[in-house]
Design a protein around this motif. Structure first.
Motif, PDB file in Angstrom:
ATOM      1  N   TYR A 136       2.067   6.703   2.826  1.00  0.00           N
ATOM      2  CA  TYR A 136       2.016   5.277   3.143  1.00  0.00           C
ATOM      3  C   TYR A 136       2.268   5.001   4.629  1.00  0.00           C
ATOM      4  CZ  TYR A 136       7.020   6.166   2.504  1.00  0.00           C
ATOM      5  OH  TYR A 136       8.285   6.701   2.577  1.00  0.00           O
ATOM      6  N   GLU A 139       0.060   2.227   6.079  1.00  0.00           N
ATOM      7  CA  GLU A 139      -0.066   0.992   5.317  1.00  0.00           C
ATOM      8  C   GLU A 139       0.241  -0.218   6.199  1.00  0.00           C
ATOM      9  OE1 GLU A 139       1.799  -1.069   1.273  1.00  0.00           O
ATOM     10  OE2 GLU A 139       2.110   1.056   1.690  1.00  0.00           O
ATOM     11  N   ASN A 140      -0.725  -1.150   6.254  1.00  0.00           N
ATOM     12  CA  ASN A 140      -0.625  -2.396   7.033  1.00  0.00           C
ATOM     13  C   ASN A 140      -0.641  -2.191   8.546  1.00  0.00           C
ATOM     14  OD1 ASN A 140      -0.519  -4.133   4.796  1.00  0.00           O
ATOM     15  ND2 ASN A 140       1.650  -3.705   4.520  1.00  0.00           N
ATOM     16  N   THR A 286       5.027  -7.677  11.229  1.00  0.00           N
ATOM     17  CA  THR A 286       4.681  -6.738  10.169  1.00  0.00           C
ATOM     18  C   THR A 286       3.702  -5.676  10.613  1.00  0.00           C
ATOM     19  OG1 THR A 286       2.930  -8.254   9.402  1.00  0.00           O
ATOM     20  CG2 THR A 286       5.081  -8.433   8.357  1.00  0.00           C
ATOM     21  N   GLN A 342      11.043   2.019   6.267  1.00  0.00           N
ATOM     22  CA  GLN A 342       9.645   2.324   6.555  1.00  0.00           C
ATOM     23  C   GLN A 342       8.728   1.144   6.206  1.00  0.00           C
ATOM     24  OE1 GLN A 342       8.398   5.489   7.752  1.00  0.00           O
ATOM     25  NE2 GLN A 342       6.576   4.282   8.110  1.00  0.00           N
ATOM     26  N   THR A 343       9.062   0.409   5.147  1.00  0.00           N
ATOM     27  CA  THR A 343       8.194  -0.667   4.690  1.00  0.00           C
ATOM     28  C   THR A 343       8.986  -1.950   4.471  1.00  0.00           C
ATOM     29  OG1 THR A 343       8.476  -0.221   2.321  1.00  0.00           O
ATOM     30  CG2 THR A 343       6.753   1.017   3.476  1.00  0.00           C
ATOM     31  N   GLU A 344       8.282  -3.064   4.504  1.00  0.00           N
ATOM     32  CA  GLU A 344       8.915  -4.356   4.253  1.00  0.00           C
ATOM     33  C   GLU A 344       9.435  -4.424   2.821  1.00  0.00           C
ATOM     34  OE1 GLU A 344       7.928  -9.070   5.067  1.00  0.00           O
ATOM     35  OE2 GLU A 344       6.285  -7.642   4.827  1.00  0.00           O
TER      36      GLU A 344
END
Length: 365
Positions: A136, A139-140, A286, A342-344
């Motif tokens: 991931y 991702e984004n 983000t 690592q991610t929101e």
């Protein structure tokens, strides 16, 4: 019909790309790295479907060949590639952080009838190597493609169709625009950070307590100065034309600030900082260039074991953190414990977890 993808270079970027592309249906991901140890780790960690020992032989059946190597190494591989026997419609790409030299070399491949579409996934990590690879990672994040202006549109669509499984935001720009924009938001800030550290070092010789006071804001603004010197040596030299332009603009800006200070105009000084704040606050949180983290500020009381208490709660719910630090000054920050994710989604889970077990105040910057 199965798509065969060969990724050459299985470090953080190449390994993460391989893991992401394994999610694509009817796709087989092959991998190669010059390091025998890395190839062994790729097998053990299932980074690819199959690790190859003869890269040229594997390239013969590849529909896509993607270099996960630094730009200088990619340029050497592209020279070798000119003499390989490849599929007629094979698509070649890379993941390098500068595109000018790559696309110049790609002209030589084009003369051989080969399709090359430059690529740059703008994501990273504070860790490196194959063991840091994550499916991931992109991702984004923005994944930039730099095809030639007259490139076959169907080839670009085919590459996009493959890369969509990274869950990145795929955008198409030319190499010159790419190198200019990354100079602004990534390459030049590294030079600024390094210069601030050099300035601190000189001041510390005259005022030895200076480095002891280098906490909070100074550490945050110069964090990227701790990056790998060899990598940034290469990036700086590869994009030196754009960086010289940024330096000229920076010197002009510093002259403007100096003039404001010499005039001792409090309104102008306040307006200067206000505009900077407004622009900074409007930046997207983000997505961004290269390594992005999702920080959570926790205002914790000062008692023994409080940090292990919080990390214990996160561990119980299998919430992974990428970094944790104690901010040594409360000036311009929300709390003294900063936890990075690592991610929101991970950050949101962490907030819910901490809220369940404590009444600590939390803030997102």
């Amino acid at each position: 019909m199965t798509r065969n993808v060969l990724i050459i270079g299985l470090g953080l970027i190449g390994g993460s790309l391989a893991l992401a592309l394994q999610k694509a249906p009817e796709t087989k991901v092959y991998g190669y790295d010059l390091s025998e140890k890395t190839r062994e780790l790729a097998k053990t960690l299932n980074i690819v479907h199959e690790v190859v020992e003869d890269v040229e032989e594997a390239a013969k059946k590849a529909d896509f060949i993607i270099f996960g190597t630094p730009v200088n190494a990619t340029l050497q591989w592209m020279d070798e590639l000119k003499n390989w026997s490849l599929k007629k419609n094979a698509i070649i790409s890379d993941t390098g952080s500068t595109k000018g030299l790559i696309m110049e070399k790609a002209l030589e491949l084009r003369e051989k009838g080969l399709t090359f579409i430059g690529g740059h996934p703008m994501a990273g990590s504070h860790k490196s190597g194959i063991t840091a690879a994550k499916p991931y990672l992109f991702e984004n994040a923005y994944y930039i493609l730099t095809p030639f202006d007259d490139e076959d549109g169907n080839k670009i669509i085919a590459l996009k169709e493959l890369l969509k499984y990274t869950l990145a935001k795929i955008v198409k720009i030319n190499a010159e625009e790419h190198d200019h924009m990354t100079a602004v938001v990534s390459h030049f800030p590294h030079i600024v950070a390094a210069s601030l550290v050099h300035q601190l070092d000189e001041e510390n010789k005259k005022f030895p307590m200076t480095s002891m006071l280098a906490a909070g804001g100074f550490r945050d603004i110069t964090r990227i100065a701790s990056s790998n010197p060899m990598i940034w040596r290469d990036i700086t030299l590869q994009n030196r034309k754009e960086l010289i332009g940024q330096m000229d603009a920076w010197i002009e800006e510093m002259q403007r600030v100096k003039k404001i200070l010499m005039e001792n105009d409090d309104e102008s000084i306040e307006e200067y900082f206000k505009k900077a704040k407004d622009v900074r606050d409007a930046l997207p949180i983000t997505t961004g260039a290269f390594y992005s983290t999702y920080d959570l500020y926790v205002d914790i009381p000062d008692y023994p074991g409080v940090i292990s208490e919080i990390t214990g709660y996160l561990a119980e719910e299998n919430i992974s953190i990428t970094n944790i630090r104690v901010v040594e000054t409360r000036e311009d920050v929300f709390g003294i414990l900063v936890i990075s994710f690592q991610t929101e989604k991970d950050r949101e889970k962490a907030m819910n977890c901490i809220r369940t077990h404590t009444n600590f105040e939390m803030h997102v910057s």
